[in-house]
Design a protein around this motif. Structure first.
Motif, PDB file in Angstrom:
ATOM      1  N   CYS B 247       0.839  -1.209   0.000  1.00 14.30           N
ATOM      2  CA  CYS B 247       0.000   0.000   0.000  1.00 14.30           C
ATOM      3  C   CYS B 247       0.880   1.268   0.000  1.00 14.30           C
ATOM      4  O   CYS B 247       2.009   1.249   0.490  1.00 14.30           O
ATOM      5  CB  CYS B 247      -0.873   0.030   1.245  1.00 14.30           C
ATOM      6  N   PRO B 248       0.323   2.383  -0.503  1.00 11.43           N
ATOM      7  CA  PRO B 248       1.055   3.654  -0.446  1.00 11.43           C
ATOM      8  C   PRO B 248       1.230   4.138   1.002  1.00 11.43           C
ATOM      9  O   PRO B 248       0.494   3.704   1.895  1.00 11.43           O
ATOM     10  CB  PRO B 248       0.154   4.622  -1.220  1.00 11.43           C
ATOM     11  N   HIS B 254      -1.316  -1.116   9.723  1.00 11.60           N
ATOM     12  CA  HIS B 254      -0.286  -1.770  10.532  1.00 11.60           C
ATOM     13  C   HIS B 254       1.105  -1.229  10.199  1.00 11.60           C
ATOM     14  O   HIS B 254       2.102  -1.772  10.663  1.00 11.60           O
ATOM     15  CB  HIS B 254      -0.238  -3.278  10.268  1.00 11.60           C
ATOM     16  N   ASP B 255       1.175  -0.245   9.313  1.00  6.41           N
ATOM     17  CA  ASP B 255       2.471   0.232   8.802  1.00  6.41           C
ATOM     18  C   ASP B 255       3.261  -0.896   8.157  1.00  6.41           C
ATOM     19  O   ASP B 255       4.496  -0.911   8.172  1.00  6.41           O
ATOM     20  CB  ASP B 255       3.315   0.894   9.926  1.00  6.41           C
ATOM     21  N   GLY B 256       2.535  -1.831   7.618  1.00  4.87           N
ATOM     22  CA  GLY B 256       3.176  -2.981   6.970  1.00  4.87           C
ATOM     23  C   GLY B 256       4.002  -2.558   5.776  1.00  4.87           C
ATOM     24  O   GLY B 256       5.035  -3.165   5.476  1.00  4.87           O
ATOM     25  N   ASN B 257       3.534  -1.503   5.097  1.00  3.18           N
ATOM     26  CA  ASN B 257       4.268  -1.044   3.912  1.00  3.18           C
ATOM     27  C   ASN B 257       5.633  -0.472   4.299  1.00  3.18           C
ATOM     28  O   ASN B 257       6.616  -0.642   3.585  1.00  3.18           O
ATOM     29  CB  ASN B 257       3.450  -0.021   3.115  1.00  3.18           C
ATOM     30  N   VAL B 258       5.692   0.163   5.478  1.00  7.72           N
ATOM     31  CA  VAL B 258       6.960   0.720   5.956  1.00  7.72           C
ATOM     32  C   VAL B 258       7.939  -0.434   6.193  1.00  7.72           C
ATOM     33  O   VAL B 258       9.104  -0.397   5.802  1.00  7.72           O
ATOM     34  CB  VAL B 258       6.745   1.533   7.257  1.00  7.72           C
ATOM     35  N   LYS B 259       7.385  -1.481   6.827  1.00  5.32           N
ATOM     36  CA  LYS B 259       8.201  -2.642   7.141  1.00  5.32           C
ATOM     37  C   LYS B 259       8.688  -3.322   5.858  1.00  5.32           C
ATOM     38  O   LYS B 259       9.862  -3.713   5.755  1.00  5.32           O
ATOM     39  CB  LYS B 259       7.350  -3.614   7.954  1.00  5.32           C
ATOM     40  N   ALA B 260       7.767  -3.446   4.901  1.00  2.77           N
ATOM     41  CA  ALA B 260       8.129  -4.077   3.623  1.00  2.77           C
ATOM     42  C   ALA B 260       9.247  -3.287   2.953  1.00  2.77           C
ATOM     43  O   ALA B 260      10.203  -3.871   2.432  1.00  2.77           O
ATOM     44  CB  ALA B 260       6.914  -4.158   2.712  1.00  2.77           C
ATOM     45  N   ALA B 261       9.125  -1.948   3.012  1.00  6.17           N
ATOM     46  CA  ALA B 261      10.144  -1.088   2.388  1.00  6.17           C
ATOM     47  C   ALA B 261      11.495  -1.296   3.058  1.00  6.17           C
ATOM     48  O   ALA B 261      12.537  -1.357   2.393  1.00  6.17           O
ATOM     49  CB  ALA B 261       9.714   0.372   2.478  1.00  6.17           C
ATOM     50  N   THR B 262      11.474  -1.425   4.400  1.00  9.97           N
ATOM     51  CA  THR B 262      12.721  -1.644   5.130  1.00  9.97           C
ATOM     52  C   THR B 262      13.361  -2.972   4.720  1.00  9.97           C
ATOM     53  O   THR B 262      14.564  -3.048   4.476  1.00  9.97           O
ATOM     54  CB  THR B 262      12.446  -1.662   6.661  1.00  9.97           C
TER      55      THR B 262
END
Lengths: 476, 314
Positions: B247-248, B254-262
């Motif tokens: 997601c953008p 869940h801030d999952g996208n932040v985690k995925a980016a990391t």
């Protein structure tokens, strides 16, 4: 059903493709109609050979078989009134071939309509019957029903796009019907007979379908009418003018009120709205047809004429029609939208009169009904909004449905345009086709001598749809 | 443990909503559970029909029904697709409430903790739904509160949390899919897509192609649940590349996208250190329902991957 029969089916399709839990049977016993019954077992075949084996076994044991696609039918076509095996065809979901030079594709029956169009898009073509339920409807179900949708006025119904098919007969044998050619004059066109047979003649295991180019230009227009009669006259005039719209939709005052009430779209509260669309490969052709349709609307006192080529604008104009289903379902907290007298077709000149008659019958029977539909193909839809837990409302619905179809017959219309007969329209169908029912029974016997395929439907359905099966609702 | 008798205490109020469900079935095409099993009994419509059966006395309560009703990832796609405005999520929660404490209660897709638990309580603290509690030395999941988001599965350092019914979204199922796909002749890349951003078409039908497709889209419940070993697995199996769609910024609860980016950034660094083109693994943000954007991102990625050619790290 005996345990050994279930074991035999598990042998054919594998244990994990057979369900017998009461909850599964209850789920697979209903569709989008008012009816409910239970199969004895649900089976998911993966290929033609498995279907052949299942049919041969069921025929020998005289076990009823009901074929099921998405279970989105509105008249109880897949409700297993005599129990038996429900064949869930969703596992046979492969697009086998797309052949752009010979303009056909081959698909298995479980392919979803939208998925097929997604796969066809890179070739610049589309499969046009597309009913409103195309996101879940399977090609097999659409063939069973002779489904169509908003663009049937220009592109026809399923029957017009089916070139051929492979069908498993009740004895397990496989026949290839039709051809891969645009025309065929080679004896009886049995594949056309299978279309609309509602799973009573054979199990379609492969279909050869034609497709058409995606038009480069599409324009949608809208016109408001203070009088329903004027909208009706405009429809008949448009269709007589030589214009072939790609869509011509009527939305009545009850539907407009429903949309305004629940969606707050602020549509003008007139007696009728007409939505008209033209498409072509060149813009001039679209301009010509849109102008011609707008002239006819003006002649019949149409007001608020708007039109647009812009997809976003078109979506805005179409919003009222698109949101109609949800609007009707949410019309009132105590009323439910039931799929009754859900479709019919009448001559163009009778569209407005039919809509008026529907309102009149609804008022007389103390229920709410709306009239809308693909009037460019003569198709009229309605829904009955009622309290489904009240017995007296079912008495009213029964009366209203009978009156509506009596009227449809009186104006030389037909019982179903695209939703089929199933259980809920069977009595009207029998009254309309009274002099050819024996012929149909003989055809059914030739295909299915043991009457195992979807028994108790069409000409063999119960006379009274209210008591033909359990109703899905709990009546107090 | 003592159980109570099943009653439709919480479900009773939904009777009229269930009458207004027109059973059109538009919900099931969006359901990740249905898309995994392809049984109608696993679709949201079936859940509503089963609940109607319980309310009307036409179905007896059973563990089987409880299992079906507890199998929901709360993605809300069925609610968004419902033409009758039926609040499916709320009804499913009340069904779980009625089954809770009865002999039929089952975890479904809710998470369970096994004996490897080191009692660090990270899952209890991080659960956004307050579904996990530490009682008398043990961790319990409230099956009603749990929305199967999988955050606890992801956060557990001991891999002691699992969903027993994952419907193809757990690590081992995804790894299995990766292995099966990469075994094919033409296989080049894996695309991990997030259920919340865009679930692609052609998931209920399949193309019978002469040549195997070059990439495979695997749907997971959240980009944040894709751990580094899982993302690396395709490359270890000689895939040419891995694309992660999530997601953008700001869209993921869940801030999952932040985690995925990391994770992806870390793996790109690793590839670089190993002298492997870092573009073999990429992340793309796809807005909810952006079908065109998703396909365009895949096409661009495949172009890059085809330019890079096969990966042979050894």
């Amino acid at each position: 059903m005996e345990k050994k029969d279930v074991l035999r089916l598990k042998d054919i399709v594998g244990k994990k493709n057979v369900k017998t839990d009461p909850a599964d049977l209850y789920v697979y016993g209903s569709d989008s109609s008012v009816h409910s019954a239970r199969p004895w077992v649900v089976v998911r075949p993966e290929n033609t050979e498995q279907v052949q084996e299942i049919m041969a076994f069921a025929n020998k044991e005289k076990i009823p078989v009901v074929t099921r696609g998405a279970g989105s039918g509105m008249c109880g076509q897949t409700v297993p009134v005599k129990g038996g095996i429900t064949l869930d065809m969703k596992r046979m979901n492969k697009i086998l071939e797309i052949n752009p030079s010979d303009v056909f594709c081959r698909v298995q029956p479980g392919v979803v309509d939208d998925d097929l169009n997604h796969a066809l898009k890179p070739f610049g073509v589309f499969y046009p019957p597309t009913p409103a339920s195309s996101r879940i409807a399977t090609i097999g179900g659409e063939i069973g029903n002779n489904a169509s949708g908003v663009r049937s006025v220009k592109y026809g119904a399923t029957r017009d796009s089916v070139l051929g098919m492979k069908v498993v007969l009740p004895d397990g044998s496989l026949v290839t019907l039709g051809a891969r050619t645009r025309v065929e004059a080679t004896g009886y066109q049995l594949h056309k007979l299978i279309v609309g047979s509602e799973g009573t003649l054979g199990v379609v295991v492969e279909a050869t379908l034609s497709f058409v180019p995606i038009p480069k230009f599409r324009c949608l227009g809208m016109a408001n009418f203070d009088r329903l009669e004027d909208a009706g006259a405009a429809i008949a005039d448009i269709m007589a003018s030589g214009v072939i719209p790609s869509m011509l939709e009527l939305v009545d005052s009850v539907a407009i009120k429903a949309v305004n009430k629940t969606m707050d779209l602020g549509l003008p509260e007139v007696e009728a709205v007409l939505l008209y669309e033209a498409d072509a490969m060149v813009k001039e052709a679209v301009d010509h047809e849109i102008n011609a349709m707008q002239e006819v609307c003006k002649k019949h006192n149409g007001a608020g004429l708007t039109s647009s080529y812009d997809p976003k604008e078109r979506a805005k104009i179409f919003m009222g029609r698109k949101k109609l289903f949800p609007a009707l379902s949410k019309f009132s907290d105590i009323l439910s939208s039931t799929s009754l007298a859900d479709d019919m077709a009448v001559p163009y000149s009778k569209m407005a009169e039919t809509a008026k008659k529907i309102h009149e019958i609804a008022a007389r029977n103390n229920i709410i009904m709306t009239a809308y539909g693909h009037c460019g193909s003569g198709c009229m839809h309605t829904k009955i909004l009622m309290e489904p837990t009240r017995q007296d409302q079912w008495e009213s619905a029964r009366k209203a449905v009978a009156e509506i179809y009596e009227y449809v017959r009186s104006v030389k219309g037909t019982t179903s345009a695209e939703h089929g007969i199933g259980i809920s329209k069977a009595s009207a169908f029998k009254a309309e086709k009274h002099d050819s029912l024996d012929l149909m029974r003989n055809i059914k016997k030739a295909f299915d001598p043991n009457n195992i395929l979807n028994p108790g439907k069409l000409m063999d359905a119960h006379e009274d749809w209210v008591t033909a099966t359990d109703l899905r609702y709990t009546i107090a | 443990m003592e159980t109570r008798t099943f009653e439709t205490k919480y479900l009773d109020k939904w009777k009229s909503n269930l009458d207004s469900c027109i059973r059109c079935g538009y919900c099931y095409e969006h359901c990740p559970v249905f898309k995994d099993t392809r049984w109608e009994s696993d679709a949201p419509r079936a859940k509503m029909i089963m609940i109607y059966g319980l309310l009307s006395g036409k179905l007896e309560p059973s563990t089987y029904i409880s299992d079906k009703l507890s199998s929901c990832f709360y993605c809300g796609r069925c609610v968004a697709a419902c033409s009758s405005g039926v609040p499916l999520n709320e009804i499913i929660t009340d069904a779980k409430r009625d089954f809770q404490g009865t002999e039929f209660e089952t975890p479904g897709t809710t998470s369970v903790t096994n004996t490897d638990c080191a009692l660090c309580l990270a899952c209890v603290r991080s659960c956004p739904h307050e579904a996990r509690e530490f009682i008398s030395g043990k961790i319990f999941t409230d099956t009603v509160k749990c929305q199967s988001c999988g955050l606890c599965v992801d956060i557990c350092p001991n891999q002691a949390v699992a969903t027993l019914l994952s419907y193809g979204t757990d690590r081992s199922s995804l790894n299995q899919e990766v292995a099966t796909f990469l075994d094919k002749d033409n296989a080049k890349a894996i695309v991990f897509g997030c259920n919340w951003s865009y679930f692609p078409d052609l998931q209920s039908s399949a193309m019978d192609l002469e040549k195997d497709p070059e990439y495979k889209i695997l749907i997971n419940m959240c980009g944040g649940r894709l751990e580094k070993p899982l993302l690396l697995e395709p490359l270890l199996q000689n895939a040419w590349g891995v694309l992660v769609a999530c997601c953008p910024d700001g869209d993921c609860e869940h801030d999952g996208n932040v985690k995925a980016a990391t994770h992806v950034a870390g793996l790109r660094e690793l590839l670089k250190e190993m002298d492997i083109a870092e573009d073999r693994i990429q992340l793309v943000q796809i807005a909810h329902g952006d079908k065109t954007g998703f396909q365009a991102a895949i096409d661009t990625f495949m172009e890059t991957v085809n330019q890079l050619g096969p990966l042979n790290p050894r």
